[in-house]
Scaffold this motif. Structure first.
Motif, short mmCIF file in Angstrom:
data_model
loop_
_atom_site.label_atom_id
_atom_site.label_comp_id
_atom_site.label_asym_id
_atom_site.label_seq_id
_atom_site.Cartn_x
_atom_site.Cartn_y
_atom_site.Cartn_z
N PHE A 116 41.71 34.71 10.14
CA PHE A 116 40.86 35.36 11.16
C PHE A 116 41.70 35.71 12.38
O PHE A 116 41.72 36.85 12.84
N LEU A 117 42.36 34.69 12.92
CA LEU A 117 43.06 34.89 14.19
C LEU A 117 44.27 35.81 14.02
O LEU A 117 44.34 36.89 14.60
N SER A 118 45.22 35.37 13.20
CA SER A 118 46.46 36.14 13.08
C SER A 118 46.22 37.46 12.39
O SER A 118 46.74 38.50 12.80
N GLY A 119 45.41 37.43 11.30
CA GLY A 119 45.16 38.66 10.54
C GLY A 119 44.51 39.73 11.40
O GLY A 119 44.93 40.88 11.41
N SER A 120 43.48 39.34 12.17
CA SER A 120 42.78 40.33 13.01
C SER A 120 43.73 40.93 14.03
O SER A 120 43.76 42.15 14.23
N LEU A 121 44.51 40.06 14.68
CA LEU A 121 45.41 40.56 15.73
C LEU A 121 46.51 41.44 15.13
O LEU A 121 46.83 42.50 15.67
N LEU A 122 47.08 41.01 14.00
CA LEU A 122 48.15 41.80 13.38
C LEU A 122 47.63 43.16 12.95
O LEU A 122 48.33 44.17 13.08
N CYS A 123 46.38 43.19 12.44
CA CYS A 123 45.80 44.49 12.04
C CYS A 123 45.59 45.38 13.26
O CYS A 123 45.56 46.60 13.15
N ASP A 124 45.42 44.77 14.44
CA ASP A 124 45.30 45.54 15.69
C ASP A 124 46.67 45.96 16.22
O ASP A 124 46.76 46.61 17.26
N GLY A 125 47.73 45.48 15.57
CA GLY A 125 49.08 45.79 16.07
C GLY A 125 49.53 44.81 17.15
O GLY A 125 50.49 45.07 17.87
N VAL A 126 48.83 43.67 17.26
CA VAL A 126 49.19 42.67 18.27
C VAL A 126 49.91 41.51 17.57
O VAL A 126 49.44 41.01 16.55
N GLY A 127 51.03 41.07 18.13
CA GLY A 127 51.70 39.89 17.59
C GLY A 127 53.07 40.20 17.03
O GLY A 127 53.25 41.17 16.29
N ASP A 128 54.05 39.38 17.44
CA ASP A 128 55.43 39.55 16.96
C ASP A 128 55.90 38.35 16.16
O ASP A 128 56.83 38.45 15.36
#
Ligand code: SF4
Length: 264
Positions: A116-128
């Protein structure tokens, strides 16, 4: 050579001078600072951050902040704060007990929380970077992180399998067949293989798979390359080897790493 250390510290609105001191410290020693700044505290630290610029800085959160129903919202606010400030620094998504909703200790729950957390943000292009800190075993935590990265399409590190859920039309044992094919092809980084129980709906549901293994008739398999059926009604006993040969023919096969000999 000396490794680069990442210092992790939380900063509150009252700690502008401390933040400036830490940034100076890590830069002088060639290290990095992972600063945890809650969106509510961010405005009070903006001057220091603007002055410092993004070098050697990483931003992260380890808890859900009170203004958001889920840590996804907290990270989105952090991202917006950085964007408004023009600070192009990496974001480290941390899956911790503080970002979890249920905090259930089961592996499935950890997987879902991280997805939920990482997947949603990564799909938004957020997170390195991501870390799964709810799992104590580092090997399992790393595996989980790679699974989340693969699911979000952020980093492909292994074969992707698509299998139908099976139903009354299924022409072979879907579970054992999937396990068998996975055991032989699971090392093919970036290759997508669909395993579908019948030709009625299977080909249409293979999404964008590179290769398809589809039940054609009882005891018979059809093999696909993309959306095209290239081998019809081959005996099921030969189908695994023919699938591998097809993957080879299309230049997508690599031999698996040899299994290291057991230590004596
Ligand atoms: S692909 Fe065929 S066997 Fe699989 S669920 Fe759909 S209809 Fe059933």
């Amino acid at each position: 050579s000396k490794g680069k250390l990442v210092l992790v510290r939380k900063f509150t609105a009252a700690e502008a001078a401390t933040l400036a001191g830490f940034i100076d410290l890590v830069r002088r020693h060639g290290h990095a600072l992972a600063a945890e700044i809650s969106p509510d505290h961010f405005p009070a630290l903006e001057d220091v951050l603007r002055e410092a610029g993004p070098d050697s800085l990483i931003f992260t959160l380890s808890i859900r902040t009170t203004d958001s129903a889920h840590a996804i919202g907290s990270y989105r606010r952090l991202t917006e704060n950085l964007r408004t400030l023009g600070l192009n620094a990496p974001i480290w998504i941390r899956n911790t007990a503080g970002t979890a909703v249920l905090g259930d200790p089961s592996f499935l729950s950890k997987l879902l929380e991280a997805s939920f957390l990482s997947g949603s943000l990564l799909c938004d292009g957020v997170g390195d970077f991501i870390s799964i800190e709810t799992e104590a075993d580092p090997v399992r935590a790393t595996k989980l992180a790679y699974n989340v990265l693969q699911g979000a399409g952020a980093r492909i590190s292994k074969t992707e399998f698509v299998a139908c859920p099976s139903c009354g039309r299924t022409l072979f044992d879907l579970q054992t067949t999937t396990q068998r094919i996975r055991a032989q092809t699971g090392h093919l980084k970036g290759v997508k293989i669909a395993i579908m129980g019948c030709i009625v709906n299977g080909p249409g549901e293979m999404a964008d798979a590179d290769f398809g293994y589809v039940g054609g008739a009882p005891g018979k398999i059809n093999l696909y390359v993309g959306k095209n059926c290239v081998q019809y009604n081959i005996p099921q006993a030969e189908a695994d080897a023919r699938l591998i040969a097809l993957i080879r023919e299309h230049g997508k096969w690599v031999d698996p790493d040899p299994v290291p000999a057991a230590a004596t």
